[in-house]
Design a protein around this motif. Sequence first.
Motif: not given
Length: 269
Positions: A8-37
């Motif tokens: 919800s507030s922080q996306l963390a990347f673990r060292r070593p940063l000399t290599e490409a690092i991939k993290e996941v961000l989940i977007i959740r829709n709790p409403t009754q309408l479709p949501i564009a992001f």
Amino acid sequence: MSIELEPSSQLAFRRPLTEAIKEVLIIRNPTQLPIAFKVKTTAPKQYCVRPNSGRVEPGQELEVQVQMQAMKEDPPVDFKCKDKFLVQSVAITAERELLAPQDLWPTIERDAKDQIREKKIRCAFLPPLGHEITQIKEEELEATPSPSSHITFSDSVNNNNTLPASPVRQAAQQPLSVHTTITTSSSADMGTLKRELDSAQETIHNLQSSVERLQQEATSLRQRKPEAGSSSAPTMTAVHLKNNQQEGYPVTYVAGAAVVAFLFAYLFF
């Protein structure tokens, strides 16, 4: 209407940063309408987001891949990352369903900009596995920037051809396995053993130097010790005195010659 993010507030990347690092961000829709992001970032050249925009149906969630490109060198341990992500969202009403995907956001930003909801996420650099992790305080993450500060967000990259297909990046895109964790821990243990071995070798070298120095001192003392049975009186002095006695005349001869010379002078002169 707003979306929910995980984390919800922080996306963390673990060292070593000399290599490409991939993290996941989940977007959740709790409403009754479709949501564009749409996802924006303050460092568009550093991060690649796929997808960087899209649509989430009611009650559904979408996984967004955030990949940080490899750095030339690791920043200092106390370095605080200032990179941020901005996730914008808006409800897709019936009239907006008729818009083409490429026209949706330009139309909303022109006609209904006040309906756009925004959420910010900070980036953090974590230590390698096996090291102490410094937690960032929640109140620091939620702190409101001062009015004088100005943060510029740009559209994040969403192109498979943006990042060259290198072995490092391909490996970074694979899920993290137990083997990776074991290898990292083993590397840390090997580093500790190497430091202990270097210290032991240095101690052995110092002891060898001390032994060589003591051997040299013992050899020097043996060379200075006088040989047994040798006489301290110089031999040449005795020979010299003996030769002088052989070459000279006895004292009695000299005294007698002097008496004869005196009588001779007294009687004839």
